[in-house]
Every structure is written in structure tokens, then in C-alpha cells.
Design a protein around this motif. Structure first.
Motif, PDB file in Angstrom:
ATOM      1  N   ARG A 207     121.271  15.249 101.617  1.00 13.25           N
ATOM      2  CA  ARG A 207     121.583  16.004 100.402  1.00 13.25           C
ATOM      3  C   ARG A 207     120.864  17.341 100.455  1.00 13.25           C
ATOM      4  NH1 ARG A 207     117.679  12.220  99.041  1.00 13.25           N
ATOM      5  NH2 ARG A 207     115.836  13.051  97.954  1.00 13.25           N
ATOM      6  N   GLU A 209     118.921  20.218  97.990  1.00 16.75           N
ATOM      7  CA  GLU A 209     118.268  20.406  96.699  1.00 16.75           C
ATOM      8  C   GLU A 209     117.745  21.832  96.595  1.00 16.75           C
ATOM      9  OE1 GLU A 209     118.350  18.154  94.487  1.00 16.75           O
ATOM     10  OE2 GLU A 209     118.712  16.280  95.578  1.00 16.75           O
ATOM     11  N   PHE A 214     112.783  17.221  93.622  1.00 18.02           N
ATOM     12  CA  PHE A 214     113.822  16.260  93.993  1.00 18.02           C
ATOM     13  C   PHE A 214     113.901  16.048  95.511  1.00 18.02           C
ATOM     14  CE2 PHE A 214     115.952  18.099  90.026  1.00 18.02           C
ATOM     15  CZ  PHE A 214     115.274  17.219  89.207  1.00 18.02           C
TER      16      PHE A 214
END
Length: 368
Positions: A207, A209, A214
């Protein structure tokens, strides 16, 4: 000024000495030993802070004590070779990706604490959480804003501007995130190819960020390896940082301890061949065991010449060939001329300890 002799029991001398100290404590110190105030340079040297030193300079003073818990990357010499290889691969890949003149350089490799690194990231930036699938752990790849905007300008045909690209205080758009993702995937593929001579590992982009909170993949106090690379495209560019916690690279720690590609630990093929040659040329004594049986000690002591001991064996049954206390093979007895001979009928017993066993033992010892 010297203190009075302790053997002097005069109360007047003691009272005079106490009154002198109360009036001027410095009077007890010699003329060349008076206290002086440290200047700023001496204080910085004592604490280990040097504003003119680069990040690669060895820490001293209090800073060295604070960072003593970190493991230096220099104990993993193969890691620097891997990322030098990544620089060469990324230079070619990014040139093909952007169709522009791209130069990739390795700034530094250092040890940091994970929490300190997250707090030092200049925002805005894109933090990519990457997973090393074979190692079953995670790392971070950080792209700073100047490189993102420079790469977007190059990919979308923007005009060449000198100096740094102006960073706008807004979140990244979908197009910008998609282009940044494509660049990160190119770098991750090159990282996979850079590690190939050492181990097979695939890096997958989990992912992306924009908030460091996070992207917490490790405890703040855990140690990690930080690799800083700079990407330049003429007068514009930026920096990429790859952070790998020590827990992530632990599965290949033995390989990273090598000084060069293909180094072997604790094994010398020349001496292995020499030892095997000498073993094959060595003479050993073999015993042919016809039969074994247990007899009472009294009967053994009562044996006299001419007594017969019966063996429960036939001429066609196999006998045991033994070296010391080890049974090697089975054989059939016969004769050649006037000599008794044996013919091996079963293969030699395989050794109980093989070379694979030694290698497994070496790996277990190195892993401690």
C-alpha cells in the motif's frame, strides 16, 4: 595552598583553615588549576555533536553511547554490494521508463531506529509499505515530494525548469499517485534483480501512505537499515529511501556476512579434495567374521588342543566384513589358488553422517 598536616592537633590551625575555605573556596586550588568555562566547540565535542560532519562520520561522545544499541551495517558487507548493483540496474530502468537522462547515486547506508526515521521524514512524501514475500516481513520505500513532481513533469512532457520544483501544499491526485506507483514498481523489480545473486526474494507493493503513522511496520525502538539514493534528471530530481528492519533481513543474515559473491563459510574445496584423495589412498585392515557365539567362561578356559567348536553356518552363507567395530558389507568365502578370498555380495553401508549433515550443523552454528 596546602591543607595543614592532619597530625597537627592545633585547634587554631583547623579553625583558620575552615574560615579560609568559607571565605574563598578557590583558595584550596593551585594557581594553575582554577575552574574555567568550556566554550561551545568543547561542549559539542564532549557531547558528540558536530554540525559540519556528514552522516557517515562515526559518532563520538554521548551520541555514541545513545546509539550503541544499533547494529552497524558494516557487519553485513554484502548489503552494500547488493545496493551498488541496484544503483546500476535502476539507472538503466529509469532511463527506459522516463526516456530521459537519469543518474542514480547511492548517498549512504546507515543504521537508524525505526521511530526516529518516521519522525525525520519531510512531508509531503509517499511512503510505500513493501512486503518481502520469501522473508515474510515488511520494509518501507519513501519517495520525497521533489522527486515525485519532477518525475510527473518528465512523464507528462512538462517543460524543463531550473532549480527545485515548487511543492504545493495539497494532497496528491489520483494521476500523481498512479505515476508514482509505476515508478516504485520499477524500483522494486530492480531490487529483486539486485538480490538475485544472494537470494531469491520478491518485493510486493502492499500500500501507499502519505501519513507516517499509517506506515508503522515495526516498533519505534527497533533497529533498521536505511539506504538513501538520489535520482537526478538534469537539473531536477529527488531522493528515495529504502528502510529494511533487521528482523526483515534476518533470514539472509548469513549470506549478507559474505565479503564477495559466492563466498563459502568454513569450507575449502582444495582441502576437501586433498582430504578425499588421502582417505582413498589410506590402508585399512578388514576382518572377515565367520561366526560369533557366546560360550561360558568355564568352557573357554577348559578348551584344549583338538577340541571342536561347531559353527552354525554353511559354506554358502554370507560372512561379515568388518573394519574395527563397523560392519561394512556381506561377502561369500572362496579361494584363489592357495589363498582364502571373499566376494562382496551386498553394497557398503551408507555413512550415517553425510556432507548435508555437516552443512546443516554449520548453518545452525552460524545462526547462533
Amino acid at each position: 595552598m596546602l591543607a595543614p598536616d592532619s597530625n597537627d592537633g592545633s585547634p587554631d590551625a583547623a579553625a583558620e583553615w575552615a574560615a579560609m575555605l568559607e571565605a574563598d573556596p578557590a583558595a584550596a586550588i593551585g594557581p594553575g588549576e582554577a575552574d574555567r568555562v568550556l566554550n561551545q566547540d568543547e561542549i559539542d565535542s564532549l557531547l558528540g555533536f558536530d554540525p559540519n560532519a556528514s552522516g557517515s562520520v562515526e559518532l563520538t561522545g554521548v551520541q555514541a553511547l545513545i546509539n550503541s544499541a544499533l547494529v552497524s551495517y558494516e557487519r553485513l558487507p554484502m548489503l552494500e554490494i547488493v545496493f551498488d548493483r541496484l544503483v546500476r540496474l535502476a539507472t538503466t530502468s529509469l532511463r527506459n521508463f522516463t526516456s530521459d537522462n537519469v543518474e542514480v547515486t547511492l548517498d549512504s547506508i546507515s543504521s537508524v531506529r525505526f521511530g526516529d526515521y518516521l519522525n525525520s521524514i519531510p512531508l509531503p512524501a509517499i511512503l510505500s509499505v513493501i512486503k518481502a514475500e520469501e522473508w515474510e516481513n515488511y520494509g518501507l520505500l519513501t519517495v520525497d515530494s521533489s522527486l515525485i513532481y519532477s518525475m510527473i513533469d518528465v512523464l507528462l512532457g512538462g517543460r524543463r525548469v531550473s532549480g527545485n520544483v515548487r511543492v504545493e501544499g495539497r494532497p496528491y491526485t489520483t494521476i500523481e499517485m498512479a505515476l508514482a506507483r509505476r515508478m516504485i514498481e520499477v524500483i522494486l523489480e530492480d531490487t529483486h534483480r539486485a538480490f538475485e545473486p544472494v537470494t531469491q526474494v520478491n518485493f510486493k507493493l502492499e500500500r501507499m501512505e502519505t501519513n507516517p503513522r499509517f506506515a508503522a511496520i515495526s516498533r519505534p525502538a527497533n533497529a533498521a537499515i536505511l539506504i538513501e539514493m538520489r535520482i537526478e534528471m538534469d537539473d531536477r530530481g529527488g531522493k528515495i529511501e529504502i528502510l529494511l528492519p533487521y528482523a526483515t533481513i534476518e533470514p539472509i543474515r548469513v549470506q549478507l556476512l559474505q565479503m564477495f559473491m559466492g563466498e563459502k563459510f568454513g569450507r575449502d574445496p582444495i582441502w576437501e579434495g586433498h582430504l578425499a584423495t588421502e582417505i582413498y589412498a589410506a590402508d585399512v585392515e578388514l576382518s572377515a567374521i565367520l561366526h560369533e557365539q557366546e560360550l561360558p567362561l568355564s568352557r573357554v578356559l577348559g578348551l584344549t588342543p583338538g577340541d571342536t567348536v561347531l559353527f552354525d553356518r554353511t559354506p554358502s552363507e554370507p560372512i561379515q566384513l568388518r573394519c574395527g567395530d563397523v560392519d561394512l558389507a556381506e561377502a561369500i568365502m572362496g579361494h584363489i589358488g592357495n589363498n582364502v578370498s571373499v566376494r562382496v555380495t551386498s553394497p557398503l553401508n551408507p555413512p550415517k553422517v553425510t556432507m548435508a549433515g555437516f552443512e546443516a550443523l554449520d548453518q545452525s552454528m552460524e545462526g547462533r
